[in-house]
Design an enzyme around this catalytic site. Structure first.
Site, short mmCIF file in Angstrom:
data_model
loop_
_atom_site.label_atom_id
_atom_site.label_comp_id
_atom_site.label_asym_id
_atom_site.label_seq_id
_atom_site.Cartn_x
_atom_site.Cartn_y
_atom_site.Cartn_z
N CYS A 50 -2.44 34.10 9.84
CA CYS A 50 -2.21 34.70 11.16
C CYS A 50 -1.83 33.66 12.21
CB CYS A 50 -3.45 35.43 11.63
SG CYS A 50 -4.26 36.33 10.33
N GLU A 80 0.83 -1.22 0.00
CA GLU A 80 0.00 0.00 0.00
C GLU A 80 0.86 1.26 0.00
OE1 GLU A 80 -2.03 -0.42 3.71
OE2 GLU A 80 -3.23 -2.11 3.06
N PRO A 81 1.72 1.44 -0.98
CA PRO A 81 2.56 2.64 -0.96
C PRO A 81 1.75 3.89 -1.28
CG PRO A 81 2.92 1.43 -3.00
CD PRO A 81 1.98 0.60 -2.16
N ARG A 133 2.60 20.30 6.17
CA ARG A 133 3.63 19.43 6.74
C ARG A 133 4.70 20.17 7.57
NH1 ARG A 133 6.76 16.55 4.35
NH2 ARG A 133 6.60 14.75 5.70
C1 LIG Z 1 -1.14 6.12 5.21
C2 LIG Z 1 -1.27 4.69 4.93
C3 LIG Z 1 -0.56 4.11 3.87
C4 LIG Z 1 0.42 4.88 3.01
O1 LIG Z 1 1.50 5.32 3.76
P1 LIG Z 1 2.77 5.98 3.01
O2 LIG Z 1 3.68 6.30 4.12
O3 LIG Z 1 2.28 7.17 2.30
O4 LIG Z 1 3.31 4.94 2.09
C5 LIG Z 1 -0.74 2.78 3.62
N1 LIG Z 1 -1.58 2.03 4.38
C6 LIG Z 1 -2.28 2.54 5.41
C7 LIG Z 1 -3.18 1.68 6.19
C8 LIG Z 1 -2.15 3.89 5.72
O5 LIG Z 1 -2.83 4.40 6.75
#
Ligand SMILES: *Cc1c(COP(=O)(O)O)cnc(C)c1O
Length: 422
Positions: free
Chosen positions: A348, A278-279, A317
């Site tokens: 502000c 899940e990148p 960020r």
């Molecule tokens: C945020 C998140 C990601 C992606 O994280 P990155 O650091 O952007 O790769 C993947 N899986 C889950 C469950 C997340 O909450």
């Protein structure tokens, strides 16, 4: 001057370009602040990731929360990606972008009834449950819909990802997932849960992780659980190791995706099931920049300030994580002196800064600056504080420029507000 290394944002004749287009030309049409993304970067990063794991059955589910613009989600869908969605809103976006059922996985530590219902209605590949109570609720909702929910359990492997505490998620003190014992107990309830089919096991230990060892440690721990379950007859189809791979913002020593693969492939191969990734940030952060115009420069005592038209409302960020984003001029001028300055926005709040004590080329009113590595967790965190309109977003593909989200209008700011006092 040191420039941020990027293949898709380069200088030609001292002018910053995204792929083949000059940034100045883009913002002449769109104004500032504006996010600009390179399609080629998205594609290259995705393919590189995918290739690194070609030896094993796997699928990438792009984490849409890092950048949920429809065109960005669509770019990944067209490359064969699925989408990891974190809320009904992200589910809505992914479907609008054309994601098919089975190409979606649903995450969230606090899913509402409606989110679970929508997940089931749209037949997502897996709902990733994060508590025992949620399991009961999913079972109940699935029963009322006459469905069997495909569910993964998110395990909190209790490893230290050594990242910013706000984006560490895999320590037992973090709110995410369940501990190992609870996970085992829930999986063992399979027979009593008539409307749930456990199909996966899942983890996500944090974000912007710059060393491989926490991943290896967590994958080993999860694999250990996987094998215990297998022995007990609970065969899982998916082993989901989440995202979290760190990228270079400054001079961090990161690892390549090939090194990451080499470290975890031996374990993954032994599982004989489909591996899910899940990148988010890895695919998007360095694909984007935020372009801003210098409004004023000034000196208080000995301190230099560059006041720009982008703010914490556009890129949060630096304010919330103290995050570093490289800032460089759109037009390089070697004759200009270098100064140390704080780059700040018009909001502000003293927390409204984009860079502190930064050594940059001296700029003046009207100059354009690029805030680098802004493709992830940039626009998605933008807000309307100070009644500021959120920026435009542009996608560049070769020499083609597409406005993929226009700058908000004043009507956006009043959307759905009613007058109570006549
Ligand atoms: C945020 C998140 C990601 C992606 O994280 P990155 O650091 O952007 O790769 C993947 N899986 C889950 C469950 C997340 O909450």
């Amino acid at each position: 001057m040191q420039f941020f290394p990027s293949t898709c944002f380069t200088y030609k004749d001292n002018q910053l370009h995204c792929e083949e287009v000059s940034i100045t030309d883009i913002v002449r049409q769109t104004g500032t602040p504006t996010y600009i993304y390179s399609k080629k970067y998205f594609e290259t990063a995705y393919k590189e990731f995918d290739d690194a794991f070609h030896e094993i059955p796997h699928k990438i589910f792009y984490a849409a929360k890092s950048n949920f613009n429809l065109s960005v989600i669509k770019t990944f869908l067209q490359l064969g990606s699925g989408v990891d969605v974190n809320s009904e809103g992200e589910l809505y976006r992914a479907l609008k972008a054309g994601a098919k059922p089975g190409n979606l996985i649903l995450t969230s530590v606090g899913k509402t009834k409606n989110e679970i219902k929508l997940g089931l209605e749209h037949d997502v590949l897996m709902i990733k449950a994060e508590s025992e109570e949620e399991i009961y609720l999913i079972n109940e909702i699935a029963a009322s819909m006459n469905k069997v929910a495909r569910v993964a359990i998110r395990v909190n492997p209790d490893v230290d990802a050594k990242t910013h505490p706000y984006i560490s998620t895999g320590l037992s003190e973090n709110k995410f997932g369940v501990d190992r014992e609870t996970a085992l107990r829930i999986f063992r309830m399979q027979n009593e849960l008539k409307n749930i089919k456990f199909t996966g096991i899942d983890m996500h230990i944090g974000s912007q992780i710059t060393s491989i060892s926490p991943f290896v440690e967590a994958v080993e721990k999860l694999a250990n659980l996987f094998f215990i379950l297998k022995k007990e007859g609970i065969e899982l189809k998916h082993f989901d190791i989440g995202g979290g791979i760190g990228i270079q913002y400054k001079d961090e020593k990161t690892f390549s995706i090939k090194e990451y693969a080499a470290a975890i492939l031996p374990i993954l191969k032994s599982l004989n099931c489909e591996i899910i990734f899940e990148p988010g940030r890895y695919l998007t952060a360095n694909a984007g920049i935020l372009v801003t115009e210098v409004l004023y420069t000034k000196k208080n005592q000995n301190k230099n300030f560059v006041v720009v038209d982008a703010a914490m409302t556009d890129l949060l960020r630096p304010s919330i994580y103290g995050a570093y984003h490289h800032i460089q001029p759109i037009k390089v001028d070697a004759t200009k002196e270098k100064i140390t300055a704080d780059v700040v926005g018009p909001v502000c709040e003293s927390g409204d800064f984009l860079a502190k004590k930064r050594n940059i080329q001296k700029s003046e009113h009207g100059d354009l600056l690029a805030i680098m590595s802004a493709g992830a967790y940039g626009m998605v965190m933008a807000s309307n504080y100070n009644a500021r309109r959120r920026p435009a977003e542009i996608l560049v593909d070769g020499n083609k420029i597409s406005v993929i989200r226009g700058r908000e209008t004043f009507d956006h700011l009043l959307f759905d507000e009613q007058e109570a006092l006549k």
